[in-house]
Design an enzyme around this catalytic site. Structure first.
Site: not given
Length: 420
Positions: A22-23, A116, A122-123, A125, A304, A326
């Protein structure tokens, strides 16, 4: 909403074929935006997040075809550079269209993401990196709006290791003018798989698999064919399921070398694992030993896999410590595991798991993707019947999980929402 009913106590035996990751699939699908020529993909998992991504690309004007794990993308007639809230809110990875759109078309409007419920991701970066490459970015009315005539190469040092941030900036950099260096880049195999596709499309990337990516921008990319890497998290989930429930199962279509952090800990727990180039055999016929672990970026133990391994530890002999470094708020499965009879206490980023001799079936609720997998594992081991609600989380990241488990002897059935 669909539910899963699990009758615990069955040993597992047989073979499971692991699906594509998936990732890796999600950024790779978004990379189709970078070329006007067709991109053909194989081993794409049949997941809700993949379907959402294809719907998003389709709304932008990408022609998509998908069947039997194969997906074809044709982005020659993209006519809409907006990723709307209705789609982005369900899946955080939608942010991955930002870099490709700005790089190829000079603008993008992407809703701030959802996905999730496991804390702040945060975006900033992504935004800082694109600004370093010359993009003009405004955030208003819940959207990220980005513009650039042509992105310029830059040296980008991310403040933290970010997988989607690395992927977004990598996709932006391949069409930028000049050299881009991404320092502190994520090293996950899924990032490497995206980079491999980009290279096959004509990108110039050095340092794949390291924390320093050097990209020489090109004027345009061409089409390509690519097979998505196997899903190491799906494989790890099934390894933990067999370790917890007991049995003898062979996994096919796996890459053992990208699972070493998990298999090392499973061996510490007393699990027998044999490996070949693309298969793994896992055997367990005793009570597991408690194993402490700490999540971190690849190649360390993956966040994960934290919930699934914790489910194994609930039944282990002894006490284990699980430290989550994480994400904050990634212990939401703990109270549900405790409903099944586990003995887990939380202190900040640490969970203390006191192993118990047995779990007992109960009604529980999935709170996120990997938490739902941990409840499935616990349900396989619990006495009696476990009913897991809100399993749409499971469908976001696992391709036909209940049918794969049923094929190796588990008693798992789905109750459709309209029957529940």
């Amino acid at each position: 909403m669909d539910k899963l009913v699990i009758e615990g106590g069955q040993k597992l035996a047989g073979e499971i074929v692991v699906s594509g990751a998936k990732n890796a699939a999600l950024p790779i699908l978004c990379a189709g935006l970078l070329s006007a020529e067709p991109v053909h993909l194989d081993n794409v998992p049949d997941l809700q997040d993949v379907r959402t991504t294809l719907k998003l690309l389709g709304q932008m004007g990408v022609r998509t075809e998908s069947a039997d794990g194969k997906v074809s993308l044709d982005a020659s007639k993209v006519d809409n550079l907006v990723a709307p809230y209705e789609l982005v809110k369900t899946m955080r990875a939608s942010i991955l269209v930002l870099g490709p759109l700005v790089a190829r078309f000079g603008e993008a409007k992407v809703s701030l993401p959802g996905g999730c419920a496991i804390g702040a991701r945060p975006v900033d970066q992504h935004i800082k990196g694109l600004q370093a490459m010359g993009a003009e970015i405004n955030i208003e009315h819940g959207f990220i709006e980005a513009r650039a005539k042509r992105l310029k190469g830059a040296r980008i040092i991310t403040d933290m290791i970010t997988v989607t941030g690395t992927e977004n900036l990598l996709m932006a950099a391949v069409l930028a003018d000049g050299e881009t260096i991404i320092e502190n880049a994520a090293r996950e195999p899924e990032v490497g798989d995206l980079a491999s596709l980009l290279v096959s499309m004509g990108a110039k990337i050095e340092g794949i698999g390291t924390d320093r990516l050097v990209i020489q921008g090109v004027d345009k990319l061409h089409g390509a064919k690519h097979t998505v890497v196997p899903d190491r998290i799906e494989a790890g989930t099934f390894l933990c399921a067999v370790a917890a429930a007991g049995g003898d199962v062979t996994l096919r279509h796996v890459r053992p070398q990208i699972l070493e952090a998990v298999t090392d800990k499973l061996r510490d727990a007393g699990v027998t694992i044999e490996e070949g180039d693309d298969w793994m055999r896992v055997r367990m016929n005793q009570r597991p030993k408690a194993v402490s672990f700490r999540t971190s970026e690849y190649p360390a133990f993956p966040t994960d896999m934290q919930a699934q391994f914790m489910a194994l530890n609930t039944l282990a002999e002894g006490t284990s410590q699980v430290v989550e470094t994480i994400f904050e708020n990634r212990f939401m499965h703990v109270q549900e595991l405790n409903r099944l009879g586990a003995n887990i206490t939380i202190d900040g980023k640490t969970a203390l798991v006191n192993g118990v001799e047995k779990l007992s079936g109960a009604k529980v609720m999935a709170t996120d993707l990997r938490a739902s997998a941990s409840l499935v594992i616990a349900g396989l081991c619990a006495d009696g019947e476990t009913l897991i609600d809100r399993i749409y989380h499971l469908d976001r990241g696992y391709d036909r999980m209940e049918s794969k488990l049923t094929a190796v002897g588990a008693k798992v059935r789905r109750i459709k929402g309209n029957q529940a």
